[in-house]
Motif scaffolding. Structure first.
Motif, mmCIF file in Angstrom:
data_model
loop_
_atom_site.group_PDB
_atom_site.id
_atom_site.type_symbol
_atom_site.label_atom_id
_atom_site.label_comp_id
_atom_site.label_asym_id
_atom_site.label_seq_id
_atom_site.Cartn_x
_atom_site.Cartn_y
_atom_site.Cartn_z
ATOM 1 N N LEU A 43 0.897 -1.086 -0.039
ATOM 2 C CA LEU A 43 0.059 0.029 0.039
ATOM 3 C C LEU A 43 1.095 1.152 -0.026
ATOM 4 N N ARG A 44 0.553 2.034 -1.072
ATOM 5 C CA ARG A 44 1.540 3.515 -1.208
ATOM 6 C C ARG A 44 0.467 4.658 -0.599
ATOM 7 N N ILE A 45 1.015 5.491 0.479
ATOM 8 C CA ILE A 45 0.461 6.364 0.853
ATOM 9 C C ILE A 45 1.134 7.780 0.321
ATOM 10 N N GLY A 46 0.399 8.693 -0.138
ATOM 11 C CA GLY A 46 1.018 9.885 -0.521
ATOM 12 C C GLY A 46 0.884 10.784 0.758
ATOM 13 N N ALA A 47 2.089 11.266 1.190
ATOM 14 C CA ALA A 47 1.788 12.246 2.261
ATOM 15 C C ALA A 47 2.222 13.475 2.032
ATOM 16 N N VAL A 53 2.172 17.470 9.062
ATOM 17 C CA VAL A 53 1.163 16.787 9.666
ATOM 18 C C VAL A 53 0.752 15.583 8.889
ATOM 19 N N TYR A 54 0.614 15.740 7.383
ATOM 20 C CA TYR A 54 0.275 14.470 6.546
ATOM 21 C C TYR A 54 1.410 13.388 6.988
ATOM 22 N N TYR A 55 2.954 13.794 6.917
ATOM 23 C CA TYR A 55 3.867 12.684 7.337
ATOM 24 C C TYR A 55 3.489 12.098 8.512
ATOM 25 N N ALA A 56 3.348 12.795 9.549
ATOM 26 C CA ALA A 56 3.116 12.381 10.838
ATOM 27 C C ALA A 56 1.899 11.338 10.911
ATOM 28 N N LEU A 57 0.753 11.687 10.374
ATOM 29 C CA LEU A 57 -0.228 10.954 10.436
ATOM 30 C C LEU A 57 -0.273 9.775 9.520
ATOM 31 N N GLY A 58 0.328 10.006 8.487
ATOM 32 C CA GLY A 58 0.732 8.969 7.498
ATOM 33 C C GLY A 58 1.387 7.775 8.030
ATOM 34 N N ASN A 59 2.082 7.845 8.829
ATOM 35 C CA ASN A 59 3.070 6.951 9.326
ATOM 36 C C ASN A 59 2.224 6.172 10.501
ATOM 37 N N ALA A 60 1.442 7.116 11.255
ATOM 38 C CA ALA A 60 0.475 6.479 12.157
ATOM 39 C C ALA A 60 -0.462 5.610 11.756
ATOM 40 N N LEU A 61 -0.903 5.902 10.534
ATOM 41 C CA LEU A 61 -1.907 4.975 9.629
ATOM 42 C C LEU A 61 -1.149 3.782 9.284
ATOM 43 N N ALA A 62 -0.015 4.005 8.653
ATOM 44 C CA ALA A 62 0.711 2.810 8.288
ATOM 45 C C ALA A 62 1.149 1.888 9.368
ATOM 46 N N VAL A 77 5.234 5.259 3.221
ATOM 47 C CA VAL A 77 4.561 6.567 3.261
ATOM 48 C C VAL A 77 5.469 7.449 2.689
ATOM 49 N N ARG A 78 4.893 8.006 1.636
ATOM 50 C CA ARG A 78 6.031 8.844 0.520
ATOM 51 C C ARG A 78 6.114 10.064 0.918
ATOM 52 N N ILE A 79 7.308 10.631 1.029
ATOM 53 C CA ILE A 79 7.571 12.151 1.365
ATOM 54 C C ILE A 79 7.250 12.817 -0.067
ATOM 55 N N THR A 80 6.445 13.790 -0.050
ATOM 56 C CA THR A 80 5.703 14.254 -1.534
ATOM 57 C C THR A 80 6.059 15.765 -0.908
ATOM 58 N N ALA A 81 5.667 16.706 -2.317
ATOM 59 C CA ALA A 81 5.577 18.005 -2.024
ATOM 60 C C ALA A 81 4.392 18.588 -1.353
ATOM 61 N N GLY A 82 3.265 17.439 -1.377
ATOM 62 C CA GLY A 82 1.896 18.007 -0.782
ATOM 63 C C GLY A 82 0.597 17.452 -1.843
ATOM 64 N N SER A 83 -0.141 18.360 -1.537
ATOM 65 C CA SER A 83 -1.627 18.087 -2.334
ATOM 66 C C SER A 83 -1.523 17.813 -3.629
ATOM 67 N N VAL A 84 -1.061 18.696 -4.338
ATOM 68 C CA VAL A 84 -0.754 18.705 -5.808
ATOM 69 C C VAL A 84 -0.042 17.324 -6.282
ATOM 70 N N GLU A 85 0.984 17.395 -5.688
ATOM 71 C CA GLU A 85 1.836 15.938 -6.306
ATOM 72 C C GLU A 85 0.944 14.780 -5.733
#
Length: 328
Positions: A43-47, A53-62, A77-85
């Motif tokens: 499963l791939r999560i775009g954080a 906060v996206y990254y912190a919650l993404g890791n908690a979900l993972a 949990v992928r480090i990304t630029a954010g929503s648009v990416e």
């Protein structure tokens, strides 16, 4: 709305989710094995940025989804630029669950994404606050004072840059003409302000954002008040709400009025209903882990989670909310 259905047991949901493979997530045949999700692709999560906060919650979900869904591997949990990416990754089938701000998700839905890849919401999770950060002793006291300054307006593929450009336009500023603008993510923006390479940065994130808290612990900061621009912005962009960043959020920083934007967990519309239902069930089963990961996680509850307009709830998510009687 779909008619209410008899809620599945957790094991039945997981078995059904393992059998009904979809799009980018679960896009291969399921191996016959004892674990309901074993044999499925990771499963791939775009954080987002690692300080957000996206990254912190993404890791908690993972961490939570791995045992509760009996996955073969911990989700990536992928480090990304954010929503648009993130929504671009979802549309390309390169991510399976992503975090996105409502304004970016709305624009994506209107852009006719590929068949089966249109975003559908699992939940509204928390609201982001737009934060324009300067040091407390900076001569910059209002948005107009950014003219001629070195300012990070957010990473190129982030939701931050969308809000920053809209707010600056309301103030009569252009990133191209009026600023020495850079497009840095939260991690690089924090470092650049700390090192004196920029004078201010825009950030849209949950309160408090860990990296900003750390910065304020080393040197006092202030946030710019957006109250004079609120009527114009709300008229043009009703997707935003108005809120206050309370005093003490970042040590001695005074309270300010700002824009709020809802954040969603999104999946592709092609995801099997049973899979989406299992993910949402496990999301709410992880409430304690999410709250520990970041205080924004405390805002996640079933009543507010259904407020994902203008993005439709995924039918599987809707089925979960009916099963816990969120709908009358």
């Amino acid at each position: 709305m779909h008619p209410p259905s008899r809620p599945l047991s957790r094991r039945a949901v997981l078995r059904a989710g393992g059998a009904a493979v979809v799009g980018g997530l679960l896009a291969v045949g399921v191996a016959s094995c004892g674990s309901e999700f074993a044999g499925l692709p990771r499963l791939r999560i775009g954080a987002g940025g690692s300080q957000g906060v996206y990254y912190a919650l993404g890791n908690a979900l993972a961490d939570a989804w791995l045992p509760s869904l009996d996955l073969a591997e911990r989700p990536e949990v992928r480090i990304t630029a954010g929503s648009v990416e993130n929504v671009a990754l979802l549309a390309k089938g390169q991510a399976d669950v992503v975090f996105s701000a409502a304004d970016v998700a709305e624009a994506t839905l209107a852009s006719a994404p590929p068949a089966g890849r249109a975003p559908r919401a699992l939940a509204r999770i928390y609201d982001d606050a737009l934060q324009v950060v300067v040091f407390a002793d900076s001569p910059i006291t209002q948005l107009a004072d950014l003219r001629g300054r070195r300012v990070s307006i957010g990473a190129t593929d982030s939701g931050v840059i969308v809000m920053a450009n809209r707010v600056m336009a309301a103030a009569g500023l252009s990133a191209d003409k009026d600023l020495t603008a850079s497009t840095l993510g939260i991690d690089d923006s924090l470092a650049a302000l700390r090192d004196g390479r920029i004078d201010a940065f825009f950030w849209s994130g949950g309160l408090p954002t860990g990296g900003v808290t750390e910065l304020a612990g080393n040197r006092p900061i202030r946030l710019l008040d957006l109250n004079p621009l609120i009527p114009t912005l709300r008229r043009e962009y009703p997707v935003y709400n108005v809120g206050t960043i309370p005093a003490g959020t970042y040590r001695d920083a005074p309270p300010v009025t700002t824009l709020l934007v809802r954040n969603f967990l999104l999946v592709p519309e092609s995801m099997a209903d049973e899979t989406a239902e299992a993910l949402v069930s496990a999301l709410f089963g992880a409430s304690e882990q999410l709250a520990r990961a970041n205080s924004a996680g405390r805002a996640i509850d079933t009543r507010s989670a259904i407020g994902t307009q203008p993005i439709p709830l995924h039918p599987g998510a809707e089925r979960y909310y009916r099963s816990v009687k969120v709908y009358d």
